[in-house]
Design a protein around this motif. Structure first.
Motif, PDB file in Angstrom:
ATOM      1  N   MET A  10      -7.569 -34.769  43.209  1.00 57.42           N
ATOM      2  CA  MET A  10      -9.926 -34.447  41.842  1.00 57.42           C
ATOM      3  C   MET A  10      -9.616 -35.830  41.391  1.00 57.42           C
ATOM      4  N   GLY A  11     -11.299 -36.378  41.382  1.00 59.86           N
ATOM      5  CA  GLY A  11     -11.669 -37.747  41.215  1.00 59.86           C
ATOM      6  C   GLY A  11     -12.495 -36.855  39.658  1.00 59.86           C
ATOM      7  N   PHE A  12     -12.619 -37.980  38.657  1.00 59.42           N
ATOM      8  CA  PHE A  12     -13.877 -38.297  37.534  1.00 59.42           C
ATOM      9  C   PHE A  12     -14.039 -38.976  37.098  1.00 59.42           C
ATOM     10  N   TYR A  13     -15.589 -39.087  36.927  1.00 57.33           N
ATOM     11  CA  TYR A  13     -17.141 -40.608  36.890  1.00 57.33           C
ATOM     12  C   TYR A  13     -17.142 -39.908  35.706  1.00 57.33           C
ATOM     13  N   THR A  14     -17.804 -40.764  34.037  1.00 60.22           N
ATOM     14  CA  THR A  14     -18.694 -40.499  33.062  1.00 60.22           C
ATOM     15  C   THR A  14     -18.944 -42.157  33.157  1.00 60.22           C
ATOM     16  N   LEU A 288      -8.030 -30.949  34.896  1.00 62.17           N
ATOM     17  CA  LEU A 288      -7.798 -32.188  34.936  1.00 62.17           C
ATOM     18  C   LEU A 288      -7.394 -32.571  33.499  1.00 62.17           C
ATOM     19  N   SER A 289      -8.116 -32.775  33.024  1.00 62.56           N
ATOM     20  CA  SER A 289      -6.936 -32.481  31.226  1.00 62.56           C
ATOM     21  C   SER A 289      -5.846 -32.373  30.829  1.00 62.56           C
ATOM     22  N   LEU A 290      -5.954 -31.082  31.342  1.00 62.73           N
ATOM     23  CA  LEU A 290      -4.641 -29.776  31.311  1.00 62.73           C
ATOM     24  C   LEU A 290      -3.872 -30.908  31.846  1.00 62.73           C
ATOM     25  N   LEU A 291      -4.061 -31.325  33.773  1.00 56.47           N
ATOM     26  CA  LEU A 291      -3.140 -32.322  34.958  1.00 56.47           C
ATOM     27  C   LEU A 291      -2.631 -33.151  34.061  1.00 56.47           C
ATOM     28  N   ARG A 292      -3.209 -33.724  33.255  1.00 58.92           N
ATOM     29  CA  ARG A 292      -3.010 -34.936  32.333  1.00 58.92           C
ATOM     30  C   ARG A 292      -1.977 -35.443  31.041  1.00 58.92           C
ATOM     31  N   HIS A 293      -2.828 -34.205  30.411  1.00 64.57           N
ATOM     32  CA  HIS A 293      -1.455 -34.306  28.992  1.00 64.57           C
ATOM     33  C   HIS A 293      -0.776 -32.867  29.023  1.00 64.57           C
ATOM     34  N   GLY A 294      -1.037 -32.184  29.328  1.00 60.67           N
ATOM     35  CA  GLY A 294      -0.165 -30.861  29.050  1.00 60.67           C
ATOM     36  C   GLY A 294       1.642 -31.368  30.230  1.00 60.67           C
ATOM     37  N   ASN A 295       2.115 -30.225  29.144  1.00 64.44           N
ATOM     38  CA  ASN A 295       3.710 -29.819  29.999  1.00 64.44           C
ATOM     39  C   ASN A 295       3.371 -29.191  30.910  1.00 64.44           C
ATOM     40  N   LEU A 320       0.723 -24.329  40.833  1.00 68.24           N
ATOM     41  CA  LEU A 320       0.442 -26.104  40.609  1.00 68.24           C
ATOM     42  C   LEU A 320       1.783 -26.299  41.579  1.00 68.24           C
ATOM     43  N   GLN A 321       1.346 -27.388  42.780  1.00 68.64           N
ATOM     44  CA  GLN A 321       2.515 -27.867  43.175  1.00 68.64           C
ATOM     45  C   GLN A 321       2.948 -28.800  43.023  1.00 68.64           C
ATOM     46  N   PRO A 322       4.679 -28.854  43.368  1.00 63.95           N
ATOM     47  CA  PRO A 322       5.182 -29.762  43.770  1.00 63.95           C
ATOM     48  C   PRO A 322       5.357 -31.878  43.579  1.00 63.95           C
ATOM     49  N   ASP A 323       3.951 -32.267  43.894  1.00 69.37           N
ATOM     50  CA  ASP A 323       3.719 -33.401  43.618  1.00 69.37           C
ATOM     51  C   ASP A 323       2.167 -33.480  43.020  1.00 69.37           C
ATOM     52  N   TYR A 324       1.672 -32.931  42.195  1.00 71.02           N
ATOM     53  CA  TYR A 324       0.440 -32.776  41.984  1.00 71.02           C
ATOM     54  C   TYR A 324      -0.471 -34.142  41.240  1.00 71.02           C
ATOM     55  N   ARG A 325       1.299 -34.595  40.614  1.00 66.73           N
ATOM     56  CA  ARG A 325       0.394 -35.650  39.276  1.00 66.73           C
ATOM     57  C   ARG A 325       0.111 -36.936  40.808  1.00 66.73           C
ATOM     58  N   ALA A 326       0.344 -36.688  42.156  1.00 63.35           N
ATOM     59  CA  ALA A 326      -0.261 -37.308  43.429  1.00 63.35           C
ATOM     60  C   ALA A 326      -1.623 -36.926  43.397  1.00 63.35           C
ATOM     61  N   GLY A 327      -1.996 -36.476  43.019  1.00 67.18           N
ATOM     62  CA  GLY A 327      -2.907 -35.776  43.617  1.00 67.18           C
ATOM     63  C   GLY A 327      -4.941 -36.105  42.940  1.00 67.18           C
ATOM     64  N   PHE A 328      -4.455 -36.553  41.414  1.00 72.65           N
ATOM     65  CA  PHE A 328      -4.958 -37.877  41.231  1.00 72.65           C
ATOM     66  C   PHE A 328      -4.690 -38.879  40.146  1.00 72.65           C
ATOM     67  N   ASN A 329      -5.520 -39.958  39.795  1.00 72.73           N
ATOM     68  CA  ASN A 329      -5.870 -41.153  39.188  1.00 72.73           C
ATOM     69  C   ASN A 329      -5.856 -41.382  37.773  1.00 72.73           C
ATOM     70  N   ASP A 330      -4.613 -41.186  37.430  1.00 69.01           N
ATOM     71  CA  ASP A 330      -4.178 -40.849  36.083  1.00 69.01           C
ATOM     72  C   ASP A 330      -4.935 -42.140  35.408  1.00 69.01           C
ATOM     73  N   ALA A 331      -4.305 -43.055  35.633  1.00 68.01           N
ATOM     74  CA  ALA A 331      -4.318 -44.406  35.476  1.00 68.01           C
ATOM     75  C   ALA A 331      -6.458 -44.996  35.383  1.00 68.01           C
ATOM     76  N   ALA A 335      -8.594 -45.952  32.144  1.00 76.07           N
ATOM     77  CA  ALA A 335      -9.567 -47.139  31.884  1.00 76.07           C
ATOM     78  C   ALA A 335     -10.817 -46.856  32.030  1.00 76.07           C
ATOM     79  N   LEU A 336     -11.542 -45.814  33.004  1.00 70.42           N
ATOM     80  CA  LEU A 336     -12.990 -45.200  32.666  1.00 70.42           C
ATOM     81  C   LEU A 336     -13.100 -45.072  31.646  1.00 70.42           C
ATOM     82  N   LEU A 337     -11.970 -44.201  30.020  1.00 69.83           N
ATOM     83  CA  LEU A 337     -12.775 -43.552  29.286  1.00 69.83           C
ATOM     84  C   LEU A 337     -12.265 -45.094  28.228  1.00 69.83           C
ATOM     85  N   ALA A 338     -11.675 -45.438  28.443  1.00 72.53           N
ATOM     86  CA  ALA A 338     -11.255 -46.559  26.891  1.00 72.53           C
ATOM     87  C   ALA A 338     -12.114 -47.295  27.443  1.00 72.53           C
ATOM     88  N   LYS A 339     -12.803 -48.182  28.064  1.00 74.18           N
ATOM     89  CA  LYS A 339     -13.856 -49.266  29.068  1.00 74.18           C
ATOM     90  C   LYS A 339     -14.753 -49.163  27.869  1.00 74.18           C
TER      91      LYS A 339
END
Length: 392
Positions: A10-14, A288-295, A320-331, A335-339
């Motif tokens: 998953m990728g995201f842009y705004t 994506l927000s759930l994947l990034r911020h959820g427990n 949810l798959q074992p390596d799910y966090r490898a499927g998106f670039n959290d950083a 950074a996109l939102l912070a900048k």
């Protein structure tokens, strides 16, 4: 042999601009709590004229696609209600910008905010019968209701890109889903209009009714209960809407489950609160927000509710798959939102009026102010001029 299929990446842009909801409330003579609490929004993406759904989709897809991925993509399914042409698909423009193979199907799907979910389900069906193929699914929109309208606070925009494959890294889709369609005039945008028309309270009621309908049908088909779910992701044009839907079914859960599901919802709406309405991409930014911020834990089942006014709703689920966090670039998303840069209400109003009009006249846009890799340079001979910075 059953093939496991689902969302691999998953990728995201705004865009790089946003409007603070406190500033908008003060300019409109409203209590800021009406926007922050009553609607559930803190910031709203402001779309410069150099961005449209095609460029935002390209910027989102570029976040995840490798050269190897590009060679194996067999289909692009672009869900949007902000198309740039009544004939030519946004997916065709996108396939060209991303330099995808010529033997790629490229299709645009429209049904209000439901289009990306239709694309996801079509993609999953295709990959089940073509397990080596990859399908790029896009949900991209610009939500426009007009200045000083009741819907102004629920505007926004952006794009979510999803790569659908066999043996996915993020979410393996369950084979059963439930969907419901009815001819409802809760939201529509007649030909020739750039802003939508909406009956807000009626639309919210239809959204909630459809959720109850598809949730009940899903349970009847699968014999699953709320206890089988670790979290739910909702289409949230404004975050309070998803909260209302969740509260409809929380009484079905134990007190401990209610606490966990509420916490998961809070995680799922964090990014949406700071971007606003993505129409077709709204559910998927929530996911994506759930994947990034959820427990969350591998193996957790997540339920997803998609709704498109007019109206169509669908409830589906995945594990949810074992390596799910490898499927998106959290950083990269952080950074996109912070900048992003805050704009004043006056700047926002000026940019709102600068979107390409429907006259078809030639125009060159101020591309130097847009830092995105993909951008819209203008229009010549009624043709949009798309550019990539490496080619500029």
């Amino acid at each position: 042999m059953t093939v496991t299929v689902g969302i691999d990446q998953m990728g995201f842009y705004t865009p790089h601009l946003y409007l603070d909801m406190t500033a908008l409330a003060q300019a409109r003579g409203d209590d800021p709590a009406k926007y922050h609490v009553g609607i559930g929004q803190d910031k709203q993406a402001v779309i410069p004229p150099t961005q449209d759904v095609v460029t935002m989709a390209a910027n989102a897809a570029a976040q995840i696609l490798t050269p190897a991925d590009q060679k194996t993509i067999k289909m692009v399914l672009f869900g949007t209600e902000s198309g740039v042409d009544n004939s030519k698909a946004t997916a065709v423009y996108l396939a060209h910008l991303l330099d995808l193979p010529a033997d790629t199907r490229a299709i645009e799907i429209k049904q209000a905010c439901y289009g990306a979910t239709a694309g996801l389900q079509f993609a999953a069906d295709y990959v089940r019968s073509h397990p080596t193929a990859k399908v790029l699914v896009i949900g991209a929109d610009i939500a426009r209701y007009g200045l000083r309208t009741a819907g102004e606070v629920t505007q926004g925009g952006g794009a979510v890109a999803m790569l659908v494959t066999a043996n996915p890294r993020i979410l393996a889709l369950d084979p059963v889903s439930s969907y419901h369609t009815a001819d409802v005039m809760d939201f529509w945008r007649p030909l020739g209009r750039s802003e939508a028309l909406v009956d807000g309270k009626y639309s919210t009621n239809v959204y909630l009714d459809f959720f109850r309908t598809v949730w009940t049908d899903y349970q009847a088909q699968t014999h699953r209960t709320i206890a089988d779910f670790a979290a739910f992701a909702f289409h949230i044009p404004f975050t309070k809407m998803g909260r209302k839907a969740l509260r409809q079914i929380l009484p079905e859960a134990t007190p401990d489950q209610q606490t966990a599901l509420t916490a998961a919802f809070e995680a799922s709406q964090l990014d949406n609160r700071n971007v606003g309405n993505l129409y077709t991409g709204s559910l998927y930014l929530s996911l994506l927000s759930l994947l990034r911020h959820g427990n969350l834990q591998p193996g957790d089942r997540i339920g997803c509710y998609s709704y498109g006014s007019g109206a169509e709703g669908e409830f589906y689920s995945g594990r949810l798959q074992p390596d799910y966090r490898a499927g998106f670039n959290d950083a990269a998303v952080t950074a996109l939102l912070a900048k992003r840069r805050a704009v004043s209400v006056a700047e926002y109003e000026e940019l709102f009026q600068q979107q390409l009009d429907l006259t078809g006249t030639d125009v060159q846009l101020p591309v130097g102010t847009d830092p995105a890799p993909y951008y819209l340079a203008g229009r010549q001979h009624q043709q949009r001029q798309y550019r990539h910075r490496s080619e500029a």
